[in-house]
Design a protein around this motif. Structure first.
Motif, PDB file in Angstrom:
ATOM      1  N   MET A   1      31.862  27.810  40.090  1.00  0.00           N
ATOM      2  CA  MET A   1      31.057  28.934  40.503  1.00  0.00           C
ATOM      3  C   MET A   1      30.318  29.455  39.275  1.00  0.00           C
ATOM      4  SD  MET A   1      32.445  32.187  42.660  1.00  0.00           S
ATOM      5  CE  MET A   1      33.818  31.187  43.140  1.00  0.00           C
ATOM      6  N   ASN A   2      29.029  29.652  39.406  1.00  0.00           N
ATOM      7  CA  ASN A   2      28.258  30.156  38.286  1.00  0.00           C
ATOM      8  C   ASN A   2      27.160  31.093  38.788  1.00  0.00           C
ATOM      9  OD1 ASN A   2      26.062  28.538  39.172  1.00  0.00           O
ATOM     10  ND2 ASN A   2      26.912  26.789  38.103  1.00  0.00           N
ATOM     11  N   ALA A   3      26.346  31.546  37.850  1.00  0.00           N
ATOM     12  CA  ALA A   3      25.299  32.504  38.209  1.00  0.00           C
ATOM     13  C   ALA A   3      24.305  31.918  39.213  1.00  0.00           C
ATOM     14  CB  ALA A   3      24.567  32.957  36.946  1.00  0.00           C
ATOM     15  N   HIS A   4      24.117  30.607  39.173  1.00  0.00           N
ATOM     16  CA  HIS A   4      23.200  29.954  40.122  1.00  0.00           C
ATOM     17  C   HIS A   4      23.647  30.187  41.563  1.00  0.00           C
ATOM     18  CE1 HIS A   4      21.536  26.658  42.519  1.00  0.00           C
ATOM     19  NE2 HIS A   4      20.511  26.712  41.696  1.00  0.00           N
ATOM     20  N   ASN A   5      24.967  30.227  41.785  1.00  0.00           N
ATOM     21  CA  ASN A   5      25.503  30.444  43.130  1.00  0.00           C
ATOM     22  C   ASN A   5      25.082  31.792  43.699  1.00  0.00           C
ATOM     23  OD1 ASN A   5      27.030  28.313  41.958  1.00  0.00           O
ATOM     24  ND2 ASN A   5      28.580  28.595  43.526  1.00  0.00           N
ATOM     25  N   VAL A   6      24.759  32.726  42.842  1.00  0.00           N
ATOM     26  CA  VAL A   6      24.333  34.051  43.281  1.00  0.00           C
ATOM     27  C   VAL A   6      22.815  34.174  43.223  1.00  0.00           C
ATOM     28  CG1 VAL A   6      24.473  36.520  42.803  1.00  0.00           C
ATOM     29  CG2 VAL A   6      26.499  35.079  42.555  1.00  0.00           C
ATOM     30  N   ARG A   7      22.210  33.714  42.136  1.00  0.00           N
ATOM     31  CA  ARG A   7      20.765  33.873  41.953  1.00  0.00           C
ATOM     32  C   ARG A   7      19.946  33.129  42.997  1.00  0.00           C
ATOM     33  NH1 ARG A   7      21.261  32.855  35.810  1.00  0.00           N
ATOM     34  NH2 ARG A   7      21.649  34.940  35.049  1.00  0.00           N
ATOM     35  N   SER A   8      20.315  31.899  43.274  1.00  0.00           N
ATOM     36  CA  SER A   8      19.510  31.079  44.173  1.00  0.00           C
ATOM     37  C   SER A   8      19.400  31.681  45.577  1.00  0.00           C
ATOM     38  CB  SER A   8      20.064  29.657  44.233  1.00  0.00           C
ATOM     39  OG  SER A   8      19.271  28.847  45.047  1.00  0.00           O
ATOM     40  N   PRO A   9      20.527  32.031  46.234  1.00  0.00           N
ATOM     41  CA  PRO A   9      20.377  32.620  47.564  1.00  0.00           C
ATOM     42  C   PRO A   9      19.729  34.000  47.543  1.00  0.00           C
ATOM     43  CG  PRO A   9      22.699  32.458  46.961  1.00  0.00           C
ATOM     44  CD  PRO A   9      21.915  31.746  45.911  1.00  0.00           C
ATOM     45  N   LEU A  10      19.925  34.766  46.477  1.00  0.00           N
ATOM     46  CA  LEU A  10      19.261  36.071  46.406  1.00  0.00           C
ATOM     47  C   LEU A  10      17.757  35.895  46.249  1.00  0.00           C
ATOM     48  CD1 LEU A  10      21.710  38.190  44.217  1.00  0.00           C
ATOM     49  CD2 LEU A  10      21.319  38.336  46.677  1.00  0.00           C
ATOM     50  N   GLY A  11      17.353  34.943  45.425  1.00  0.00           N
ATOM     51  CA  GLY A  11      15.922  34.659  45.263  1.00  0.00           C
ATOM     52  C   GLY A  11      15.305  34.218  46.581  1.00  0.00           C
ATOM     53  N   ALA A  12      16.016  33.358  47.300  1.00  0.00           N
ATOM     54  CA  ALA A  12      15.522  32.899  48.599  1.00  0.00           C
ATOM     55  C   ALA A  12      15.426  34.063  49.577  1.00  0.00           C
ATOM     56  CB  ALA A  12      16.438  31.809  49.155  1.00  0.00           C
ATOM     57  N   ALA A  13      16.407  34.965  49.560  1.00  0.00           N
ATOM     58  CA  ALA A  13      16.391  36.121  50.461  1.00  0.00           C
ATOM     59  C   ALA A  13      15.200  37.026  50.174  1.00  0.00           C
ATOM     60  CB  ALA A  13      17.697  36.907  50.340  1.00  0.00           C
ATOM     61  N   ILE A  14      14.833  37.169  48.922  1.00  0.00           N
ATOM     62  CA  ILE A  14      13.670  37.995  48.564  1.00  0.00           C
ATOM     63  C   ILE A  14      12.399  37.385  49.147  1.00  0.00           C
ATOM     64  CG2 ILE A  14      12.207  38.718  46.619  1.00  0.00           C
ATOM     65  CD1 ILE A  14      14.882  39.011  45.011  1.00  0.00           C
ATOM     66  N   ILE A  15      12.257  36.076  49.002  1.00  0.00           N
ATOM     67  CA  ILE A  15      11.082  35.387  49.542  1.00  0.00           C
ATOM     68  C   ILE A  15      11.030  35.517  51.061  1.00  0.00           C
ATOM     69  CG2 ILE A  15      10.023  33.105  49.878  1.00  0.00           C
ATOM     70  CD1 ILE A  15      11.175  32.412  47.040  1.00  0.00           C
ATOM     71  N   VAL A  16      12.170  35.285  51.702  1.00  0.00           N
ATOM     72  CA  VAL A  16      12.228  35.342  53.168  1.00  0.00           C
ATOM     73  C   VAL A  16      12.006  36.766  53.664  1.00  0.00           C
ATOM     74  CG1 VAL A  16      13.708  34.960  55.175  1.00  0.00           C
ATOM     75  CG2 VAL A  16      13.662  33.281  53.333  1.00  0.00           C
ATOM     76  N   ALA A  17      12.511  37.758  52.946  1.00  0.00           N
ATOM     77  CA  ALA A  17      12.301  39.150  53.351  1.00  0.00           C
ATOM     78  C   ALA A  17      10.810  39.507  53.319  1.00  0.00           C
ATOM     79  CB  ALA A  17      13.100  40.088  52.455  1.00  0.00           C
ATOM     80  N   ALA A  18      10.087  38.976  52.341  1.00  0.00           N
ATOM     81  CA  ALA A  18       8.643  39.214  52.270  1.00  0.00           C
ATOM     82  C   ALA A  18       7.945  38.586  53.481  1.00  0.00           C
ATOM     83  CB  ALA A  18       8.067  38.659  50.968  1.00  0.00           C
ATOM     84  N   GLU A  19       8.376  37.388  53.848  1.00  0.00           N
ATOM     85  CA  GLU A  19       7.811  36.724  55.031  1.00  0.00           C
ATOM     86  C   GLU A  19       8.173  37.494  56.300  1.00  0.00           C
ATOM     87  OE1 GLU A  19       5.626  34.141  55.114  1.00  0.00           O
ATOM     88  OE2 GLU A  19       5.657  34.412  52.937  1.00  0.00           O
ATOM     89  N   LEU A  20       9.381  38.045  56.328  1.00  0.00           N
ATOM     90  CA  LEU A  20       9.831  38.837  57.469  1.00  0.00           C
ATOM     91  C   LEU A  20       8.908  40.031  57.691  1.00  0.00           C
ATOM     92  CD1 LEU A  20      12.033  39.412  59.614  1.00  0.00           C
ATOM     93  CD2 LEU A  20      13.302  40.609  57.842  1.00  0.00           C
ATOM     94  N   GLN A  21       8.534  40.688  56.619  1.00  0.00           N
ATOM     95  CA  GLN A  21       7.632  41.829  56.707  1.00  0.00           C
ATOM     96  C   GLN A  21       6.295  41.404  57.323  1.00  0.00           C
ATOM     97  OE1 GLN A  21       6.973  43.822  52.992  1.00  0.00           O
ATOM     98  NE2 GLN A  21       5.558  45.294  53.868  1.00  0.00           N
ATOM     99  N   LYS A  22       5.776  40.245  56.920  1.00  0.00           N
ATOM    100  CA  LYS A  22       4.508  39.746  57.474  1.00  0.00           C
ATOM    101  C   LYS A  22       4.648  39.464  58.969  1.00  0.00           C
ATOM    102  CE  LYS A  22       3.156  37.580  53.124  1.00  0.00           C
ATOM    103  NZ  LYS A  22       3.013  36.282  52.421  1.00  0.00           N
ATOM    104  N   MET A  23       5.788  38.903  59.377  1.00  0.00           N
ATOM    105  CA  MET A  23       6.022  38.614  60.797  1.00  0.00           C
ATOM    106  C   MET A  23       6.013  39.892  61.619  1.00  0.00           C
ATOM    107  SD  MET A  23       9.069  35.828  60.697  1.00  0.00           S
ATOM    108  CE  MET A  23       8.984  34.456  59.580  1.00  0.00           C
ATOM    109  N   ILE A  24       6.655  40.927  61.095  1.00  0.00           N
ATOM    110  CA  ILE A  24       6.713  42.205  61.807  1.00  0.00           C
ATOM    111  C   ILE A  24       5.308  42.802  61.914  1.00  0.00           C
ATOM    112  CG2 ILE A  24       7.555  44.589  61.665  1.00  0.00           C
ATOM    113  CD1 ILE A  24      10.163  43.365  60.429  1.00  0.00           C
ATOM    114  N   GLU A  25       4.545  42.754  60.819  1.00  0.00           N
ATOM    115  CA  GLU A  25       3.180  43.289  60.834  1.00  0.00           C
ATOM    116  C   GLU A  25       2.310  42.566  61.852  1.00  0.00           C
ATOM    117  OE1 GLU A  25       1.983  42.933  56.745  1.00  0.00           O
ATOM    118  OE2 GLU A  25       3.114  44.706  56.139  1.00  0.00           O
ATOM    119  N   LYS A  26       2.570  41.261  62.072  1.00  0.00           N
ATOM    120  CA  LYS A  26       1.786  40.467  63.026  1.00  0.00           C
ATOM    121  C   LYS A  26       2.346  40.544  64.446  1.00  0.00           C
ATOM    122  CE  LYS A  26       0.193  37.139  59.609  1.00  0.00           C
ATOM    123  NZ  LYS A  26       0.250  35.740  59.166  1.00  0.00           N
ATOM    124  N   GLY A  27       3.474  41.250  64.617  1.00  0.00           N
ATOM    125  CA  GLY A  27       4.056  41.403  65.944  1.00  0.00           C
ATOM    126  C   GLY A  27       4.889  40.218  66.406  1.00  0.00           C
TER     127      GLY A  27
END
Length: 102
Positions: A1-27
């Motif tokens: 277990m290392n920092a990558h185990n935490v950083r990678s999914p958090l980084g992905a969640a940030i990207i996906v959350a930004a896309e989520l916001q766009k989806m909501i704005e588009k309905g």
């Protein structure tokens, strides 16, 4: 277990959350709901990984002897592969769990 185990999914969640916001704005609410559920599932796995890491650090700091226990290595790898699943497809990686189920 290392920092990558935490950083990678958090980084992905940030990207996906930004896309989520766009989806909501588009309905696109149905897709946004599905993406939100995926973020929730991933963050639950990250939380579990962090708890395991903190338990390990406490053992090192307080010099506690670790207890020995059997683990289902195949299942553990499957869970970790799910944690990075979407991110690996984006980067054209392919993970295969070759650990026997028994």
């Amino acid at each position: 277990m290392n920092a990558h185990n935490v950083r990678s999914p958090l980084g992905a969640a940030i990207i996906v959350a930004a896309e989520l916001q766009k989806m909501i704005e588009k309905g696109h609410y149905e897709m946004a709901s599905l993406v939100g559920k995926n973020i929730e599932d991933s963050m639950r796995r990250v939380k579990g990984t962090l708890e395991d890491l903190l338990a390990y650090v406490k053992m090192q700091v307080y010099k506690h002897e670790p207890k020995t226990e059997l683990v289902d290595l195949h299942r553990m790898l499957e869970e970790n592969m799910q944690l990075y699943g979407k991110n690996t497809r984006i980067n054209a990686n392919n993970f295969v769990n070759l650990v026997p189920e028994d």
